[in-house]
Write a protein that holds these residues in place. Structure first.
Motif, PDB file in Angstrom:
ATOM      1  N   LEU A  73      61.144 -39.817  -2.644  1.00 44.94           N
ATOM      2  CA  LEU A  73      60.540 -39.835  -3.966  1.00 44.94           C
ATOM      3  C   LEU A  73      59.348 -38.911  -4.111  1.00 44.94           C
ATOM      4  O   LEU A  73      59.273 -38.150  -5.072  1.00 44.94           O
ATOM      5  N   PRO A  74      58.362 -38.882  -3.173  1.00 40.49           N
ATOM      6  CA  PRO A  74      57.261 -37.952  -3.308  1.00 40.49           C
ATOM      7  C   PRO A  74      57.719 -36.510  -3.308  1.00 40.49           C
ATOM      8  O   PRO A  74      57.185 -35.669  -4.016  1.00 40.49           O
ATOM      9  N   ARG A  75      58.724 -36.203  -2.477  1.00 37.99           N
ATOM     10  CA  ARG A  75      59.249 -34.838  -2.420  1.00 37.99           C
ATOM     11  C   ARG A  75      59.793 -34.415  -3.771  1.00 37.99           C
ATOM     12  O   ARG A  75      59.505 -33.344  -4.285  1.00 37.99           O
ATOM     13  N   ARG A  76      60.559 -35.281  -4.411  1.00 41.18           N
ATOM     14  CA  ARG A  76      61.138 -34.954  -5.707  1.00 41.18           C
ATOM     15  C   ARG A  76      60.050 -34.928  -6.778  1.00 41.18           C
ATOM     16  O   ARG A  76      60.102 -34.131  -7.696  1.00 41.18           O
ATOM     17  N   SER A  77      59.055 -35.827  -6.660  1.00 40.49           N
ATOM     18  CA  SER A  77      57.970 -35.832  -7.631  1.00 40.49           C
ATOM     19  C   SER A  77      57.188 -34.530  -7.559  1.00 40.49           C
ATOM     20  O   SER A  77      56.795 -33.965  -8.568  1.00 40.49           O
ATOM     21  N   GLY A  78      56.932 -34.057  -6.302  1.00 45.03           N
ATOM     22  CA  GLY A  78      56.233 -32.793  -6.149  1.00 45.03           C
ATOM     23  C   GLY A  78      57.020 -31.650  -6.759  1.00 45.03           C
ATOM     24  O   GLY A  78      56.461 -30.780  -7.426  1.00 45.03           O
ATOM     25  N   GLY A  79      58.320 -31.639  -6.535  1.00 46.68           N
ATOM     26  CA  GLY A  79      59.156 -30.596  -7.112  1.00 46.68           C
ATOM     27  C   GLY A  79      59.159 -30.649  -8.625  1.00 46.68           C
ATOM     28  O   GLY A  79      59.142 -29.607  -9.296  1.00 46.68           O
ATOM     29  N   LEU A  80      59.132 -31.857  -9.180  1.00 46.11           N
ATOM     30  CA  LEU A  80      59.119 -32.008 -10.628  1.00 46.11           C
ATOM     31  C   LEU A  80      57.824 -31.457 -11.217  1.00 46.11           C
ATOM     32  O   LEU A  80      57.839 -30.751 -12.229  1.00 46.11           O
TER      33      LEU A  80
ATOM     34  N   ALA B 280      55.559 -24.457 -13.852  1.00 43.87           N
ATOM     35  CA  ALA B 280      56.144 -23.136 -14.096  1.00 43.87           C
ATOM     36  C   ALA B 280      56.622 -23.012 -15.538  1.00 43.87           C
ATOM     37  O   ALA B 280      56.354 -22.006 -16.217  1.00 43.87           O
ATOM     38  N   TYR B 281      57.309 -24.039 -16.032  1.00 40.87           N
ATOM     39  CA  TYR B 281      57.855 -23.976 -17.382  1.00 40.87           C
ATOM     40  C   TYR B 281      56.747 -23.907 -18.430  1.00 40.87           C
ATOM     41  O   TYR B 281      56.885 -23.234 -19.469  1.00 40.87           O
ATOM     42  N   PHE B 282      55.632 -24.611 -18.184  1.00 34.33           N
ATOM     43  CA  PHE B 282      54.531 -24.581 -19.146  1.00 34.33           C
ATOM     44  C   PHE B 282      53.908 -23.181 -19.207  1.00 34.33           C
ATOM     45  O   PHE B 282      53.622 -22.675 -20.298  1.00 34.33           O
ATOM     46  N   VAL B 283      53.713 -22.536 -18.049  1.00 37.47           N
ATOM     47  CA  VAL B 283      53.157 -21.180 -18.052  1.00 37.47           C
ATOM     48  C   VAL B 283      54.085 -20.236 -18.804  1.00 37.47           C
ATOM     49  O   VAL B 283      53.636 -19.393 -19.587  1.00 37.47           O
ATOM     50  N   TRP B 284      55.385 -20.381 -18.597  1.00 37.81           N
ATOM     51  CA  TRP B 284      56.340 -19.498 -19.279  1.00 37.81           C
ATOM     52  C   TRP B 284      56.329 -19.702 -20.795  1.00 37.81           C
ATOM     53  O   TRP B 284      56.686 -18.791 -21.542  1.00 37.81           O
ATOM     54  N   CYS B 285      55.929 -20.883 -21.248  1.00 35.66           N
ATOM     55  CA  CYS B 285      55.804 -21.111 -22.690  1.00 35.66           C
ATOM     56  C   CYS B 285      54.806 -20.147 -23.333  1.00 35.66           C
ATOM     57  O   CYS B 285      54.924 -19.817 -24.525  1.00 35.66           O
TER      58      CYS B 285
ATOM     59  N   PHE C 294      58.400 -22.268  -9.377  1.00 36.22           N
ATOM     60  CA  PHE C 294      59.822 -22.487  -9.661  1.00 36.22           C
ATOM     61  C   PHE C 294      60.663 -22.429  -8.393  1.00 36.22           C
ATOM     62  O   PHE C 294      61.527 -23.283  -8.164  1.00 36.22           O
ATOM     63  N   ALA C 295      60.414 -21.411  -7.564  1.00 35.93           N
ATOM     64  CA  ALA C 295      61.210 -21.257  -6.347  1.00 35.93           C
ATOM     65  C   ALA C 295      61.009 -22.448  -5.420  1.00 35.93           C
ATOM     66  O   ALA C 295      61.949 -22.921  -4.769  1.00 35.93           O
ATOM     67  N   SER C 296      59.776 -22.956  -5.348  1.00 33.78           N
ATOM     68  CA  SER C 296      59.511 -24.132  -4.520  1.00 33.78           C
ATOM     69  C   SER C 296      60.219 -25.355  -5.092  1.00 33.78           C
ATOM     70  O   SER C 296      60.841 -26.133  -4.351  1.00 33.78           O
ATOM     71  N   ALA C 297      60.163 -25.529  -6.421  1.00 39.57           N
ATOM     72  CA  ALA C 297      60.836 -26.663  -7.066  1.00 39.57           C
ATOM     73  C   ALA C 297      62.347 -26.585  -6.883  1.00 39.57           C
ATOM     74  O   ALA C 297      63.015 -27.609  -6.710  1.00 39.57           O
ATOM     75  N   ALA C 298      62.894 -25.365  -6.908  1.00 44.18           N
ATOM     76  CA  ALA C 298      64.345 -25.191  -6.791  1.00 44.18           C
ATOM     77  C   ALA C 298      64.872 -25.711  -5.458  1.00 44.18           C
ATOM     78  O   ALA C 298      66.014 -26.178  -5.366  1.00 44.18           O
ATOM     79  N   ARG C 299      64.048 -25.649  -4.414  1.00 46.61           N
ATOM     80  CA  ARG C 299      64.488 -26.110  -3.105  1.00 46.61           C
ATOM     81  C   ARG C 299      64.325 -27.618  -2.941  1.00 46.61           C
ATOM     82  O   ARG C 299      64.853 -28.202  -2.004  1.00 46.61           O
TER      83      ARG C 299
END
Length: 300
Positions: free
Chosen positions: A5-12, A18-23, A232-237
């Motif tokens: 769960l922490p791993r997925r939370s960190g990725g989220l 990343a998505y907010f910066v791209w906005c 993004f690349a870190s979240a993708a993994r």
């Protein structure tokens, strides 16, 4: 299970960052409206490379970078992902600087559907019934948007396919975020120099050097490109590819609102109906995600 769960939370959190910066990217590129689109892309690449190298030194990841460069399989994968992100950057900059912000927004509304399709075909990820319902609702909304934007559909489709391919390649490439991005920008350096030489030989010439303001904005392209891509690349993994793609609706929603508020693009009633389909789909997908995480936590 508790370790997952922490791993997925960190990725989220990284993906959302990343998505907010791209906005905010349309505002940045609007400040460079007098610079040729391909020159912006070229400087974006060239200033991202020194930023990545400085970060490599600061974070002491030189060993990981050397290991990646010594592995032909990794270099090949990153050459492909670098090509895909270079295409994505070019289409996006051209779209925004030519006034097609909503077409860019549509591209990133299509992208989550591309990601879900890629996740089920290439990664054998399975979606729940509620998640498939969310995908269906989003697909209806996207189809309605695409029907009314056939003249700029190449922009939207190009953005969706190139970024979807980039995300899939980075998920499969056995390399961490920063060394991977560094190799990608290395791969793109020669094409970037070629673009600058071509632009310099044109009647308009290069904009770099025309004013301190333009020079600073172009140099700033390095960190604002590198930071969200590393996130993004870190979240993708860390995340399921279908989840990574679906929460990407954050970016086109922000870009869509930017097009309406900052760029005064007109909003059709049909577009509003389409976006309602998409936003309901987001709510359904997030609801299912929350319920599944609660069930996982309860059984852990």
């Amino acid at each position: 299970m508790p370790q997952t769960l922490p791993r997925r939370s960190g990725g989220l959190a990284q993906a959302l960052g990343a998505y907010f910066v791209w906005c905010l990217f349309p505002l940045y590129f609007a400040l460079l409206h007098q610079v040729a689109a391909f020159e912006v892309v070229a400087w974006r690449i060239l200033f991202t490379l020194p930023f990545c190298l400085l970060m490599i030194v600061a974070l002491k990841q030189g060993g990981e970078l050397r290991a990646a460069l010594a592995n032909p399989r990794i270099v090949g994968a990153l050459a492909l992902s670098g090509l895909l992100i270079g295409i994505n950057w070019s289409i996006y900059v051209i779209a925004v600087m030519s006034g097609h912000v909503l077409a860019a927004s549509l591209g990133y509304y299509i992208n989550p559907l591309v990601n879900v399709l890629a996740a089920t075909i290439f990664l054998r990820e399975k979606l729940s019934r509620l998640q498939w319902l969310a995908v269906g609702l989003a697909a209806i909304g996207v189809a309605m948007l695409a029907r009314d934007a056939l003249d700029t559909l190449w922009i939207s489709a190009g953005l969706a396919l190139s970024f979807g391919g980039y995300g899939l390649t980075r998920k499969l490439a056995p390399v961490t975020a920063l060394p991977g991005l560094t190799v990608e920008t290395m791969v793109l350096t020669l094409p970037a120099i070629g673009l600058l030489m071509w632009q310099a030989s044109s009647p308009a010439g290069l904009s770099m050097g025309s004013s301190p303001r333009i020079d600073l904005l172009l140099a700033f392209a390095g960190p604002i490109t590198g930071i969200p891509l590393m996130l993004f690349a870190s979240a993708a993994r860390k995340l399921d590819f279908s989840l990574l793609g679906f929460i990407q609706f954050v970016t086109p929603t922000g870009v869509f609102l930017m097009g309406l508020i900052a760029f005064n693009e007109p909003l059709k009633s049909s577009q509003l109906v389409c976006f309602l389909f998409i936003w309901i789909a987001i709510a359904v997908f997030c609801w299912d995600l929350v319920q599944r995480r609660r069930a996982t936590a309860a059984t852990a």
